[in-house]
Design a protein around this motif. Structure first.
Motif, mmCIF file in Angstrom:
data_model
loop_
_atom_site.group_PDB
_atom_site.id
_atom_site.type_symbol
_atom_site.label_atom_id
_atom_site.label_comp_id
_atom_site.label_asym_id
_atom_site.label_seq_id
_atom_site.Cartn_x
_atom_site.Cartn_y
_atom_site.Cartn_z
ATOM 1 N N LEU A 291 48.761 39.547 74.480
ATOM 2 C CA LEU A 291 48.605 40.910 73.975
ATOM 3 C C LEU A 291 47.478 40.989 72.951
ATOM 4 O O LEU A 291 46.670 41.927 72.968
ATOM 5 N N LEU A 292 47.382 39.998 72.060
ATOM 6 C CA LEU A 292 46.326 39.998 71.056
ATOM 7 C C LEU A 292 44.943 39.851 71.686
ATOM 8 O O LEU A 292 43.985 40.521 71.283
ATOM 9 N N ILE A 293 44.845 38.966 72.669
ATOM 10 C CA ILE A 293 43.553 38.799 73.345
ATOM 11 C C ILE A 293 43.152 40.097 74.031
ATOM 12 O O ILE A 293 41.992 40.531 73.951
ATOM 13 N N GLY A 294 44.103 40.740 74.708
ATOM 14 C CA GLY A 294 43.797 42.020 75.351
ATOM 15 C C GLY A 294 43.349 43.070 74.359
ATOM 16 O O GLY A 294 42.376 43.802 74.599
ATOM 17 N N LEU A 295 44.023 43.147 73.212
ATOM 18 C CA LEU A 295 43.635 44.124 72.193
ATOM 19 C C LEU A 295 42.249 43.823 71.626
ATOM 20 O O LEU A 295 41.458 44.737 71.378
ATOM 21 N N MET A 296 41.945 42.539 71.430
ATOM 22 C CA MET A 296 40.660 42.192 70.839
ATOM 23 C C MET A 296 39.498 42.470 71.776
ATOM 24 O O MET A 296 38.373 42.657 71.327
ATOM 25 N N PHE A 297 39.742 42.495 73.087
ATOM 26 C CA PHE A 297 38.683 42.895 74.003
ATOM 27 C C PHE A 297 38.243 44.327 73.713
ATOM 28 O O PHE A 297 37.097 44.702 73.955
ATOM 29 N N PHE A 298 39.170 45.143 73.200
ATOM 30 C CA PHE A 298 38.845 46.525 72.870
ATOM 31 C C PHE A 298 38.471 46.691 71.400
ATOM 32 O O PHE A 298 37.456 47.308 71.073
ATOM 33 N N LEU A 299 39.282 46.136 70.494
ATOM 34 C CA LEU A 299 39.046 46.332 69.069
ATOM 35 C C LEU A 299 37.826 45.562 68.570
ATOM 36 O O LEU A 299 37.193 45.976 67.608
ATOM 37 N N GLY A 300 37.512 44.448 69.220
ATOM 38 C CA GLY A 300 36.388 43.638 68.769
ATOM 39 C C GLY A 300 35.089 43.914 69.501
ATOM 40 O O GLY A 300 34.133 43.161 69.373
ATOM 41 N N ALA A 301 35.038 45.003 70.264
ATOM 42 C CA ALA A 301 33.857 45.277 71.089
ATOM 43 C C ALA A 301 32.695 45.758 70.236
ATOM 44 O O ALA A 301 32.831 46.689 69.452
ATOM 45 N N ARG A 302 31.564 45.102 70.355
ATOM 46 C CA ARG A 302 30.322 45.595 69.780
ATOM 47 C C ARG A 302 29.564 46.429 70.808
ATOM 48 O O ARG A 302 28.943 47.425 70.475
ATOM 49 N N VAL A 303 29.613 45.976 72.048
ATOM 50 C CA VAL A 303 28.983 46.698 73.156
ATOM 51 C C VAL A 303 29.996 46.780 74.291
ATOM 52 O O VAL A 303 30.577 45.773 74.686
ATOM 53 N N TRP A 304 30.222 47.988 74.805
ATOM 54 C CA TRP A 304 31.188 48.165 75.886
ATOM 55 C C TRP A 304 30.565 47.792 77.222
ATOM 56 O O TRP A 304 29.411 48.084 77.493
ATOM 57 N N SER A 305 31.358 47.118 78.037
ATOM 58 C CA SER A 305 30.923 46.777 79.382
ATOM 59 C C SER A 305 32.131 46.843 80.302
ATOM 60 O O SER A 305 33.286 46.791 79.859
ATOM 61 N N PHE A 306 31.864 46.964 81.592
ATOM 62 C CA PHE A 306 32.954 47.074 82.560
ATOM 63 C C PHE A 306 33.824 45.821 82.551
ATOM 64 O O PHE A 306 35.056 45.902 82.585
ATOM 65 N N SER A 307 33.206 44.637 82.492
ATOM 66 C CA SER A 307 33.976 43.396 82.503
ATOM 67 C C SER A 307 34.875 43.298 81.282
ATOM 68 O O SER A 307 36.016 42.813 81.362
ATOM 69 N N ARG A 308 34.408 43.756 80.115
ATOM 70 C CA ARG A 308 35.231 43.718 78.904
ATOM 71 C C ARG A 308 36.465 44.599 79.066
ATOM 72 O O ARG A 308 37.583 44.201 78.704
ATOM 73 N N ILE A 309 36.289 45.790 79.594
ATOM 74 C CA ILE A 309 37.418 46.708 79.771
ATOM 75 C C ILE A 309 38.436 46.135 80.750
ATOM 76 O O ILE A 309 39.645 46.124 80.490
ATOM 77 N N ILE A 310 37.958 45.627 81.893
ATOM 78 C CA ILE A 310 38.866 45.107 82.913
ATOM 79 C C ILE A 310 39.582 43.859 82.422
ATOM 80 O O ILE A 310 40.802 43.692 82.612
ATOM 81 N N MET A 311 38.864 42.951 81.746
ATOM 82 C CA MET A 311 39.498 41.749 81.224
ATOM 83 C C MET A 311 40.546 42.108 80.175
ATOM 84 O O MET A 311 41.638 41.520 80.128
ATOM 85 N N GLY A 312 40.218 43.066 79.300
ATOM 86 C CA GLY A 312 41.185 43.490 78.302
ATOM 87 C C GLY A 312 42.446 44.046 78.927
ATOM 88 O O GLY A 312 43.566 43.716 78.513
ATOM 89 N N LEU A 313 42.294 44.880 79.948
ATOM 90 C CA LEU A 313 43.455 45.440 80.641
ATOM 91 C C LEU A 313 44.268 44.353 81.343
ATOM 92 O O LEU A 313 45.506 44.408 81.368
#
Length: 234
Positions: A44-66
């Motif tokens: 859960l923390l890793i998933g949240l950090m993909f969103f909360l720790g984003a400096r630049v949004w990308s499709f892979s970041r969103i999908i990995m976070g989900l």
């Protein structure tokens, strides 16, 4: 709060509980603690950090976070009694989710001048004169090797999206172009130029090269799960 503090507290609590168990002050199985309490929180923390720790949004970041939120949520629901799935069955669901993630990347990732993917193999671009354009590179059980020193840069502004699962990415860049890299690694390590990072989750940004209107700029977004990222200037 930085993620390392959160994980530090979790490890202290886990270690303290195991120590109390060893001293006879508690009666918990260490394996039970790790499977039931530790891993759901980690995912859960890793998933949240993909969103909360984003400096630049990308499709892979969103999908990995989900994907990590889905696995962590499933494990948490199972622990709470809302679902009744054996723990080992939950782990087996992780790999199909990753395959779905890469399928979604094929269907919906941003359309660039080129897209390369590989499963159980690697992607290499290092021969002299290869064309450097905005592209997506991603692999499962493989690696990506890009040597920008031998490339012919086609545009003044280029964006590369590099995603690896159970593999790694190595990118070599020359000193006469501006390179800006945002790297994210889960359960692996990362080297951005002269600095190295590692841990359960790490995300950093680094830049190298001259600045000026006439200097080509290459932006690189790297995401690695169970692997590593290495970016070097030579």
């Amino acid at each position: 709060m930085r993620l390392r503090y959160v994980f530090g507290l979790i490890l202290i609590l886990l270690g303290g509980t195991v120590l109390a168990n060893a001293l006879g002050m508690a009666d918990f199985s260490p394996w039970h603690l790790i499977v039931v309490y530790f891993w759901p929180v980690v995912f859960l923390l890793i998933g949240l950090m993909f969103f909360l720790g984003a400096r630049v949004w990308s499709f892979s970041r969103i999908i990995m976070g989900l994907a990590f939120l889905a696995i962590g949520g499933l494990m948490t629901a199972n622990r709470a009694g809302w679902l009744h799935i054996p723990a080992e069955k939950v782990w087996t669901l992780f790999w199909p989710v990753l395959l779905i993630v890469f399928g979604l990347q094929l269907l919906f990732s941003s359309r660039r001048d080129g897209r390369s993917w590989a499963i159980l193999s690697g992607i290499s671009r290092q021969h002299p004169g290869w064309k450097l354009r905005s592209s997506d590179y991603w692999t499962i059980l493989g690696g990506v090797h890009l040597d920008l020193r031998t490339a012919e840069i086609q545009d003044a502004r280029t964006t590369l999206e590099v995603t690896t699962v159970l593999g790694g990415a190595e990118i070599l860049v020359p000193d006469d172009i501006r390179v800006i890299c945002t790297g994210t690694s889960v359960l692996g390590g990362m080297q951005l130029f002269e600095r190295a990072y590692g841990g359960v989750y790490t995300s950093h940004e680094a830049a190298n090269g001259p600045v000026g209107d006439s200097v080509p700029v290459v932006r690189i977004h790297c995401t690695s799960v169970l692997g590593g990222v290495k970016l070097m200037a030579r």
